[in-house]
Design a protein around this motif. Structure first.
Motif, PDB file in Angstrom:
ATOM      1  N   HIS A 169       0.844  -1.192   0.000  1.00  0.00           N
ATOM      2  CA  HIS A 169       0.000   0.000   0.000  1.00  0.00           C
ATOM      3  C   HIS A 169       0.876   1.237   0.000  1.00  0.00           C
ATOM      4  CE1 HIS A 169       0.909   0.617   4.271  1.00  0.00           C
ATOM      5  NE2 HIS A 169       0.687  -0.680   4.442  1.00  0.00           N
ATOM      6  N   LEU A 170       0.259   2.359  -0.262  1.00  0.00           N
ATOM      7  CA  LEU A 170       0.973   3.625  -0.267  1.00  0.00           C
ATOM      8  C   LEU A 170       1.674   3.813   1.075  1.00  0.00           C
ATOM      9  CD1 LEU A 170       1.259   6.167  -2.152  1.00  0.00           C
ATOM     10  CD2 LEU A 170      -0.421   7.240  -0.656  1.00  0.00           C
ATOM     11  N   GLY A 171       2.924   4.212   1.010  1.00  0.00           N
ATOM     12  CA  GLY A 171       3.713   4.356   2.227  1.00  0.00           C
ATOM     13  C   GLY A 171       4.739   3.251   2.379  1.00  0.00           C
ATOM     14  N   MET A 172       4.554   2.139   1.638  1.00  0.00           N
ATOM     15  CA  MET A 172       5.536   1.060   1.644  1.00  0.00           C
ATOM     16  C   MET A 172       6.576   1.314   0.555  1.00  0.00           C
ATOM     17  SD  MET A 172       3.213  -2.363   2.265  1.00  0.00           S
ATOM     18  CE  MET A 172       4.653  -3.441   2.139  1.00  0.00           C
ATOM     19  N   SER A 173       7.739   0.681   0.705  1.00  0.00           N
ATOM     20  CA  SER A 173       8.811   0.852  -0.267  1.00  0.00           C
ATOM     21  C   SER A 173       9.236  -0.481  -0.856  1.00  0.00           C
ATOM     22  CB  SER A 173      10.023   1.522   0.395  1.00  0.00           C
ATOM     23  OG  SER A 173      10.692   0.596   1.249  1.00  0.00           O
ATOM     24  N   ASP A 174      10.063  -0.413  -1.899  1.00  0.00           N
ATOM     25  CA  ASP A 174      10.592  -1.633  -2.499  1.00  0.00           C
ATOM     26  C   ASP A 174      11.425  -2.430  -1.499  1.00  0.00           C
ATOM     27  OD1 ASP A 174      12.615   0.244  -2.391  1.00  0.00           O
ATOM     28  OD2 ASP A 174      12.979   0.291  -4.545  1.00  0.00           O
ATOM     29  N   VAL A 175      12.013  -1.739  -0.527  1.00  0.00           N
ATOM     30  CA  VAL A 175      12.782  -2.444   0.506  1.00  0.00           C
ATOM     31  C   VAL A 175      11.860  -3.346   1.325  1.00  0.00           C
ATOM     32  CG1 VAL A 175      14.228  -2.164   2.560  1.00  0.00           C
ATOM     33  CG2 VAL A 175      14.506  -0.615   0.613  1.00  0.00           C
ATOM     34  N   ASP A 176      10.638  -2.891   1.585  1.00  0.00           N
ATOM     35  CA  ASP A 176       9.677  -3.718   2.323  1.00  0.00           C
ATOM     36  C   ASP A 176       9.366  -4.999   1.557  1.00  0.00           C
ATOM     37  OD1 ASP A 176       9.312  -1.850   4.460  1.00  0.00           O
ATOM     38  OD2 ASP A 176       8.055  -0.655   3.126  1.00  0.00           O
ATOM     39  N   ILE A 177       9.171  -4.884   0.240  1.00  0.00           N
ATOM     40  CA  ILE A 177       8.872  -6.069  -0.579  1.00  0.00           C
ATOM     41  C   ILE A 177      10.074  -7.003  -0.603  1.00  0.00           C
ATOM     42  CG2 ILE A 177       8.200  -6.902  -2.856  1.00  0.00           C
ATOM     43  CD1 ILE A 177       6.011  -5.315  -1.494  1.00  0.00           C
ATOM     44  N   LEU A 178      11.256  -6.454  -0.804  1.00  0.00           N
ATOM     45  CA  LEU A 178      12.466  -7.274  -0.845  1.00  0.00           C
ATOM     46  C   LEU A 178      12.685  -7.996   0.481  1.00  0.00           C
ATOM     47  CD1 LEU A 178      14.840  -4.819  -2.739  1.00  0.00           C
ATOM     48  CD2 LEU A 178      14.038  -7.038  -3.582  1.00  0.00           C
ATOM     49  N   ARG A 179      12.449  -7.309   1.574  1.00  0.00           N
ATOM     50  CA  ARG A 179      12.652  -7.942   2.888  1.00  0.00           C
ATOM     51  C   ARG A 179      11.651  -9.083   3.090  1.00  0.00           C
ATOM     52  NH1 ARG A 179      13.160  -3.686   5.653  1.00  0.00           N
ATOM     53  NH2 ARG A 179      15.428  -3.768   5.860  1.00  0.00           N
ATOM     54  N   GLN A 180      10.386  -8.860   2.719  1.00  0.00           N
ATOM     55  CA  GLN A 180       9.390  -9.927   2.815  1.00  0.00           C
ATOM     56  C   GLN A 180       9.805 -11.137   1.978  1.00  0.00           C
ATOM     57  OE1 GLN A 180       5.269  -8.897   2.031  1.00  0.00           O
ATOM     58  NE2 GLN A 180       5.562  -6.846   2.849  1.00  0.00           N
ATOM     59  N   SER A 181      10.227 -10.871   0.753  1.00  0.00           N
ATOM     60  CA  SER A 181      10.588 -11.934  -0.174  1.00  0.00           C
ATOM     61  C   SER A 181      11.806 -12.709   0.307  1.00  0.00           C
ATOM     62  CB  SER A 181      10.847 -11.331  -1.559  1.00  0.00           C
ATOM     63  OG  SER A 181      11.150 -12.333  -2.503  1.00  0.00           O
ATOM     64  N   LEU A 182      12.800 -11.990   0.808  1.00  0.00           N
ATOM     65  CA  LEU A 182      14.012 -12.626   1.334  1.00  0.00           C
ATOM     66  C   LEU A 182      13.702 -13.505   2.539  1.00  0.00           C
ATOM     67  CD1 LEU A 182      17.114 -12.945   1.576  1.00  0.00           C
ATOM     68  CD2 LEU A 182      17.129 -10.803   2.869  1.00  0.00           C
ATOM     69  N   GLN A 183      12.935 -12.982   3.470  1.00  0.00           N
ATOM     70  CA  GLN A 183      12.603 -13.748   4.671  1.00  0.00           C
ATOM     71  C   GLN A 183      11.753 -14.969   4.335  1.00  0.00           C
ATOM     72  OE1 GLN A 183      10.792 -10.764   7.179  1.00  0.00           O
ATOM     73  NE2 GLN A 183      12.768  -9.924   7.843  1.00  0.00           N
ATOM     74  N   ARG A 184      10.888 -14.831   3.342  1.00  0.00           N
ATOM     75  CA  ARG A 184      10.060 -15.980   2.941  1.00  0.00           C
ATOM     76  C   ARG A 184      10.922 -17.072   2.323  1.00  0.00           C
ATOM     77  NH1 ARG A 184       4.637 -14.551  -0.143  1.00  0.00           N
ATOM     78  NH2 ARG A 184       4.503 -13.356   1.794  1.00  0.00           N
ATOM     79  N   MET A 185      11.875 -16.688   1.475  1.00  0.00           N
ATOM     80  CA  MET A 185      12.755 -17.693   0.882  1.00  0.00           C
ATOM     81  C   MET A 185      13.593 -18.383   1.956  1.00  0.00           C
ATOM     82  SD  MET A 185      13.856 -19.410  -1.676  1.00  0.00           S
ATOM     83  CE  MET A 185      13.559 -18.638  -3.286  1.00  0.00           C
ATOM     84  N   GLU A 186      14.125 -17.623   2.884  1.00  0.00           N
ATOM     85  CA  GLU A 186      14.927 -18.224   3.950  1.00  0.00           C
ATOM     86  C   GLU A 186      14.101 -19.211   4.765  1.00  0.00           C
ATOM     87  OE1 GLU A 186      18.221 -14.714   4.854  1.00  0.00           O
ATOM     88  OE2 GLU A 186      16.311 -14.705   5.927  1.00  0.00           O
ATOM     89  N   ARG A 187      12.859 -18.850   5.064  1.00  0.00           N
ATOM     90  CA  ARG A 187      11.995 -19.730   5.855  1.00  0.00           C
ATOM     91  C   ARG A 187      11.639 -21.003   5.091  1.00  0.00           C
ATOM     92  NH1 ARG A 187       8.176 -16.568   6.264  1.00  0.00           N
ATOM     93  NH2 ARG A 187       6.671 -17.466   4.829  1.00  0.00           N
ATOM     94  N   ILE A 188      11.283 -20.860   3.816  1.00  0.00           N
ATOM     95  CA  ILE A 188      10.894 -22.025   3.016  1.00  0.00           C
ATOM     96  C   ILE A 188      12.084 -22.930   2.760  1.00  0.00           C
ATOM     97  CG2 ILE A 188      10.072 -22.732   0.732  1.00  0.00           C
ATOM     98  CD1 ILE A 188       8.221 -20.286   0.791  1.00  0.00           C
ATOM     99  N   LEU A 189      13.245 -22.335   2.493  1.00  0.00           N
ATOM    100  CA  LEU A 189      14.451 -23.138   2.277  1.00  0.00           C
ATOM    101  C   LEU A 189      14.786 -23.944   3.533  1.00  0.00           C
ATOM    102  CD1 LEU A 189      16.847 -23.943   0.519  1.00  0.00           C
ATOM    103  CD2 LEU A 189      18.038 -21.881   1.319  1.00  0.00           C
TER     104      LEU A 189
END
Length: 334
Positions: A169-189
């Motif tokens: 949503h407005l107010g979020m940044s690309d860093v927020d998306i990257l952090r979510q994606s990175l943490q999800r990959m680490e958890r699934i791996l």
């Protein structure tokens, strides 16, 4: 004296009636419908206070009677929530009180972006750079700087971001998306590695991530992933090179224009598995969960080769002669 008391009683009654009438009118104005004829987006900017937002809504003609909301903040401040940054959808028929409650809720307007399985980190960055309503903090930054910003200094970014659909949503940044994606990959791996076969050739979660990226780039057919993993496992056990084209393409980088030549197959890059032994030094793409699971649970068998049929599936062979016949059938004749 009696007359005086009668007059005072009348005045008290009139005062009470005036107060009650004023209170009723005040509540009526708060409950009055806002002035919008269709769903309308309203943005609460960072740092905006309640009175500022009320005045802004009034200037846009959405709210009337600013005094009613200013009075609300003084008399009943508990009804005035902490406003949240973001976009909100104002609907016809909403009251002013409904709007105030909405602007302090989590019901912000959201957007989505999808990172497909098999994409590279460079492709993901391009998607983030063009995503609307997203703050673009990483534009122009190096990959190394981004990984440092995410707390993974020195890590190569390829493969570490899980391909999925992400909402923002407005107010979020690309860093927020990257952090979510990175943490999800680490958890699934971590989850997938915990369920691995015991006799794997690969020895670490990161090697599983690399192997999964090769599988992801080799096939989009779900039923083939474990068999391709099995081929790679058996080739590595026998000291055979993996010889997988997607690694050649990745090593070529932006020079790749849709086809691989014999010279490309012979070019010594760190990723060319026709030249190097074993796997490339890093993943070559972002694998999905199915490819990760295949990498740590390869299918048993005897096949050592595969070639594309041209329809998204592959022909698997046990011997080089059978493989060459398949190449003649599916590649050279085509």
């Amino acid at each position: 004296m009696k007359r005086l008391f009668a007059v005072l009683a009348v005045l008290v009654v009139l005062a009470i009636a005036a107060v009650l009438g004023g209170y009723a009118y005040w509540q009526q104005r708060l409950a009055a419908p806002i002035v919008v004829e269709e769903p309308t987006l309203y943005q609460v900017p960072a740092g905006a206070g309640f009175h500022q937002v009320v005045r802004d809504l009034a200037s846009q003609g959405v709210l009337k009677d600013v005094w009613a909301y200013q009075l609300l903040a003084r008399i009943d401040p508990e009804q005035v929530p902490q406003l949240r940054v973001g976009e909100y959808r104002l609907m016809p028929g909403m009251s002013g009180l409904d709007v105030i409650a909405l602007l302090g809720s989590n019901n912000v307007v959201t957007y989505s972006l999808t990172v497909p399985e098999g994409w590279t980190f460079r492709q993901m960055r391009t998607l983030l750079d063009t995503a609307p309503k997203l703050e673009h903090r990483t534009t122009g930054m190096s990959d190394e700087a981004i990984m440092t910003l995410l707390g993974r200094e020195g890590a190569h970014p390829e493969g570490w971001f899980f391909p999925d659909t992400y909402r923002y949503h407005l107010g979020m940044s690309d860093v927020d998306i990257l952090r979510q994606s990175l943490q999800r990959m680490e958890r699934i791996l971590e989850e997938v590695w915990a369920e691995r076969d015991e006799d794997l050739t690969i020895e670490s979660p990161y090697e599983a991530l690399i192997m999964a990226s090769l599988i992801e780039r080799e096939t989009g057919a779900p039923e083939e992933r474990r068999e391709i993993a099995g081929v790679f496992k058996r080739r590595m056990e026998r000291g055979m090179r993996l010889q997988t084209d997607p690694t050649v393409i990745y090593g070529m980088g932006e020079r790749y224009e849709g086809r691989i030549t014999r010279a490309d197959l012979r070019e010594a890059t760190p990723y060319n598995t026709y030249v190097i032994d074993g796997m490339p030094p890093t993943p070559i793409a972002m694998p999905g969960r199915a490819s990760l699971e295949a990498a740590v649970n390869p299918q048993p068998g005897e096949t050592l080769y595969f070639v594309s049929r041209g329809d998204g599936t592959h022909h698997f062979s046990r011997t080089l002669r059978e493989h060459n016949n398949a190449v003649n059938r599916y590649i050279r004749n085509r």
